[in-house]
Design a protein around this motif. Sequence first.
Motif, PDB file in Angstrom:
ATOM      1  N   VAL A   1      10.620  15.213   4.758  1.00  0.00           N
ATOM      2  CA  VAL A   1       9.258  14.871   4.932  1.00  0.00           C
ATOM      3  C   VAL A   1       8.471  15.685   5.995  1.00  0.00           C
ATOM      4  O   VAL A   1       9.116  16.130   6.908  1.00  0.00           O
ATOM      5  CB  VAL A   1       8.983  13.441   5.318  1.00  0.00           C
ATOM      6  N   ILE A   2       7.232  16.105   5.634  1.00  0.00           N
ATOM      7  CA  ILE A   2       6.238  16.769   6.846  1.00  0.00           C
ATOM      8  C   ILE A   2       5.545  15.874   7.421  1.00  0.00           C
ATOM      9  O   ILE A   2       4.767  14.735   7.116  1.00  0.00           O
ATOM     10  CB  ILE A   2       5.378  17.703   6.212  1.00  0.00           C
TER      11      ILE A   2
ATOM     12  N   ARG B   1       0.899  -1.196   0.040  1.00  0.00           N
ATOM     13  CA  ARG B   1      -0.051   0.057   0.105  1.00  0.00           C
ATOM     14  C   ARG B   1       0.882   1.149   0.096  1.00  0.00           C
ATOM     15  O   ARG B   1       1.764   1.322   0.393  1.00  0.00           O
ATOM     16  CB  ARG B   1      -0.988   0.025   1.262  1.00  0.00           C
ATOM     17  N   LYS B   2       0.382   2.344  -0.556  1.00  0.00           N
ATOM     18  CA  LYS B   2       0.962   3.685  -0.564  1.00  0.00           C
ATOM     19  C   LYS B   2       0.336   4.382   0.557  1.00  0.00           C
ATOM     20  O   LYS B   2      -0.914   4.418   1.038  1.00  0.00           O
ATOM     21  CB  LYS B   2       0.923   4.127  -2.068  1.00  0.00           C
ATOM     22  N   LEU B   3       1.017   5.574   0.781  1.00  0.00           N
ATOM     23  CA  LEU B   3       0.383   6.623   1.807  1.00  0.00           C
ATOM     24  C   LEU B   3      -0.244   7.529   1.310  1.00  0.00           C
ATOM     25  O   LEU B   3      -1.323   8.089   1.784  1.00  0.00           O
ATOM     26  CB  LEU B   3       1.647   7.501   2.292  1.00  0.00           C
ATOM     27  N   GLY B   4      -0.287   7.809  -0.108  1.00  0.00           N
ATOM     28  CA  GLY B   4      -1.536   8.499  -0.625  1.00  0.00           C
ATOM     29  C   GLY B   4      -1.114  10.085  -0.313  1.00  0.00           C
ATOM     30  O   GLY B   4      -2.208  10.770  -0.298  1.00  0.00           O
ATOM     31  N   VAL B   5      -0.028  10.462  -0.383  1.00  0.00           N
ATOM     32  CA  VAL B   5       0.327  11.905   0.189  1.00  0.00           C
ATOM     33  C   VAL B   5       1.026  12.483  -0.997  1.00  0.00           C
ATOM     34  O   VAL B   5       1.872  11.826  -2.035  1.00  0.00           O
ATOM     35  CB  VAL B   5       1.193  12.015   1.411  1.00  0.00           C
ATOM     36  N   PRO B   6       1.323  13.891  -1.059  1.00  0.00           N
ATOM     37  CA  PRO B   6       1.852  14.646  -2.187  1.00  0.00           C
ATOM     38  C   PRO B   6       3.243  14.317  -2.144  1.00  0.00           C
ATOM     39  O   PRO B   6       3.908  14.311  -1.028  1.00  0.00           O
ATOM     40  CB  PRO B   6       1.602  15.883  -1.648  1.00  0.00           C
ATOM     41  N   GLY B   7       3.731  14.028  -3.301  1.00  0.00           N
ATOM     42  CA  GLY B   7       5.196  13.747  -3.545  1.00  0.00           C
ATOM     43  C   GLY B   7       5.574  12.364  -3.131  1.00  0.00           C
ATOM     44  O   GLY B   7       6.897  11.883  -3.819  1.00  0.00           O
ATOM     45  N   GLU B   8       4.470  11.375  -3.094  1.00  0.00           N
ATOM     46  CA  GLU B   8       5.078   9.964  -3.019  1.00  0.00           C
ATOM     47  C   GLU B   8       5.387   9.324  -4.349  1.00  0.00           C
ATOM     48  O   GLU B   8       6.453   8.703  -4.465  1.00  0.00           O
ATOM     49  CB  GLU B   8       3.741   9.327  -2.267  1.00  0.00           C
ATOM     50  N   ASP B   9       4.556   9.550  -5.304  1.00  0.00           N
ATOM     51  CA  ASP B   9       4.710   8.940  -6.539  1.00  0.00           C
ATOM     52  C   ASP B   9       6.096   9.479  -7.229  1.00  0.00           C
ATOM     53  O   ASP B   9       6.469   8.746  -8.026  1.00  0.00           O
ATOM     54  CB  ASP B   9       3.636   9.174  -7.499  1.00  0.00           C
ATOM     55  N   LYS B  10       6.369  10.884  -6.996  1.00  0.00           N
ATOM     56  CA  LYS B  10       7.502  11.483  -7.578  1.00  0.00           C
ATOM     57  C   LYS B  10       8.730  10.924  -7.166  1.00  0.00           C
ATOM     58  O   LYS B  10       9.746  10.759  -7.716  1.00  0.00           O
ATOM     59  CB  LYS B  10       7.398  12.926  -7.237  1.00  0.00           C
TER      60      LYS B  10
ATOM     61  N   LYS C   1       2.633  13.715   6.014  1.00  0.00           N
ATOM     62  CA  LYS C   1       1.687  14.423   5.277  1.00  0.00           C
ATOM     63  C   LYS C   1       2.010  14.757   4.037  1.00  0.00           C
ATOM     64  O   LYS C   1       1.318  15.098   3.090  1.00  0.00           O
ATOM     65  CB  LYS C   1       1.658  15.717   6.479  1.00  0.00           C
ATOM     66  N   GLU C   2       3.457  15.082   3.740  1.00  0.00           N
ATOM     67  CA  GLU C   2       3.990  15.418   2.576  1.00  0.00           C
ATOM     68  C   GLU C   2       5.097  15.031   2.637  1.00  0.00           C
ATOM     69  O   GLU C   2       6.167  15.009   3.338  1.00  0.00           O
ATOM     70  CB  GLU C   2       3.830  16.919   2.326  1.00  0.00           C
ATOM     71  N   ILE C   3       5.980  14.634   1.073  1.00  0.00           N
ATOM     72  CA  ILE C   3       7.178  14.278   0.717  1.00  0.00           C
ATOM     73  C   ILE C   3       7.873  15.336   0.013  1.00  0.00           C
ATOM     74  O   ILE C   3       7.261  15.726  -1.039  1.00  0.00           O
ATOM     75  CB  ILE C   3       7.311  12.702   0.428  1.00  0.00           C
TER      76      ILE C   3
ATOM     77  N   LEU D   1      10.971  17.347   8.737  1.00  0.00           N
ATOM     78  CA  LEU D   1      12.336  16.570   8.993  1.00  0.00           C
ATOM     79  C   LEU D   1      13.050  16.310   7.827  1.00  0.00           C
ATOM     80  O   LEU D   1      12.477  15.565   6.780  1.00  0.00           O
ATOM     81  CB  LEU D   1      11.908  15.148   9.644  1.00  0.00           C
ATOM     82  N   GLU D   2      14.597  16.760   7.887  1.00  0.00           N
ATOM     83  CA  GLU D   2      15.242  16.395   6.763  1.00  0.00           C
ATOM     84  C   GLU D   2      15.626  14.868   6.871  1.00  0.00           C
ATOM     85  O   GLU D   2      16.321  14.366   7.743  1.00  0.00           O
ATOM     86  CB  GLU D   2      16.657  17.337   6.904  1.00  0.00           C
ATOM     87  N   VAL D   3      15.394  14.180   5.734  1.00  0.00           N
ATOM     88  CA  VAL D   3      15.893  12.959   5.503  1.00  0.00           C
ATOM     89  C   VAL D   3      16.242  12.615   4.239  1.00  0.00           C
ATOM     90  O   VAL D   3      15.888  13.113   3.507  1.00  0.00           O
ATOM     91  CB  VAL D   3      14.488  11.754   6.178  1.00  0.00           C
ATOM     92  N   SER D   4      17.273  11.276   4.149  1.00  0.00           N
ATOM     93  CA  SER D   4      17.398  11.026   2.764  1.00  0.00           C
ATOM     94  C   SER D   4      16.606   9.753   2.217  1.00  0.00           C
ATOM     95  O   SER D   4      16.285   9.818   0.792  1.00  0.00           O
ATOM     96  CB  SER D   4      18.953  10.734   2.875  1.00  0.00           C
ATOM     97  N   GLY D   5      16.029   9.080   3.164  1.00  0.00           N
ATOM     98  CA  GLY D   5      15.105   7.978   2.789  1.00  0.00           C
ATOM     99  C   GLY D   5      13.968   7.828   3.425  1.00  0.00           C
ATOM    100  O   GLY D   5      13.823   8.267   4.705  1.00  0.00           O
ATOM    101  N   LEU D   6      12.911   6.868   2.976  1.00  0.00           N
ATOM    102  CA  LEU D   6      11.607   6.788   3.506  1.00  0.00           C
ATOM    103  C   LEU D   6      11.526   5.138   3.091  1.00  0.00           C
ATOM    104  O   LEU D   6      11.381   5.129   1.831  1.00  0.00           O
ATOM    105  CB  LEU D   6      10.442   7.639   2.886  1.00  0.00           C
ATOM    106  N   PHE D   7      11.286   4.478   4.141  1.00  0.00           N
ATOM    107  CA  PHE D   7      10.947   3.169   4.028  1.00  0.00           C
ATOM    108  C   PHE D   7       9.696   2.862   4.194  1.00  0.00           C
ATOM    109  O   PHE D   7       9.170   2.981   5.370  1.00  0.00           O
ATOM    110  CB  PHE D   7      12.061   2.022   4.503  1.00  0.00           C
TER     111      PHE D   7
END
Length: 304
Positions: free
Chosen positions: A212-213, A114-123, A201-203, A225-231
């Motif tokens: 990410v927000i 499943r996806k989160l369904g938030v702005p920036g996810e697909d990008k 909330k947003e990527i 939060l400044e991060v390089s990756g999201l799992f």
Amino acid sequence: MEEHDIIIVGAGPAGLTAGIYAGREGLKAMIIDKGVKGGNANMAPVIANFPGYKSIPGLELLKNIGNQAEKYIYIREYEEIVEIQKKTDTITLKTDKDNYRTKSLIICSGTTYRKLGVPGEDKYIGKGISYCSICDGMLFKGRDVLVIGGGNSAVTHALHLKDIGVNVKIVHRRDELRAQKYLQDKLHEVGIPIIWNSVVKEIKGDIFLKSVIVHNRETDVDEELEVSGLFLAVGEKPNSDIASNMGVNVDEMGYIITDKNQKTNITNVYAAGDITGGVKQLVVACGEGAVAAVNAYEELKIVE
């Protein structure tokens, strides 16, 4: 049009095990998968509860099972099923490459993340967002990442990332995890921080993910939060549309309904593995695959 005794849909643990059992009975059988053999289990960083192994990467375990299956049955990878029809005693499958007929069908199509369904996810999928720590974890060594989720998969990914030198935190929407106790104990032991009661909330980023927000559901406060990756480990959706379109009964969540013999409501159509819901464990999927193949074989013997 190729004719088979059994066609198995899906080359994950359930499908591969069904293939081993069907092939060993001398049946003309085949496995079809829209991706690569192994399925989602390939992405498990470490499997520590499969009989015979104290610990083994999912990719290695599924490679072993796949190699065994290929001794008995042909596996067609990267071939997507478009339609399945049941007419009297024959089941017809149409794929994006060919058409097939079979007497029995075992559906082991598994689930999709499943996806989160938030702005920036697909990008940013593949550009900072991943579903597989064993595949992509080393890209983030020494860098800050977040794991999203609270179940076994989320905790397992976080532990693996920590082990290979990634600076990892977990973000979970509730105030307690769903993961098994031994995983939670290990999590606390190694000191992985958890951001409770929060959701992404947003990527954001440029070419690659940069931040990410995170929204705190209790305080109603947003933090970047400044991060390089999201799992992502936020659950799965059953891949049952093709089955339900042919008349196979599914429950309210979309999982295929079977009896104790893995039979569906349609004669000579079986289902096994995560697509049936219930306890989603490798050993369970393999067991259900074996049960489905044995019963499919027995049913074919009776007809003959």
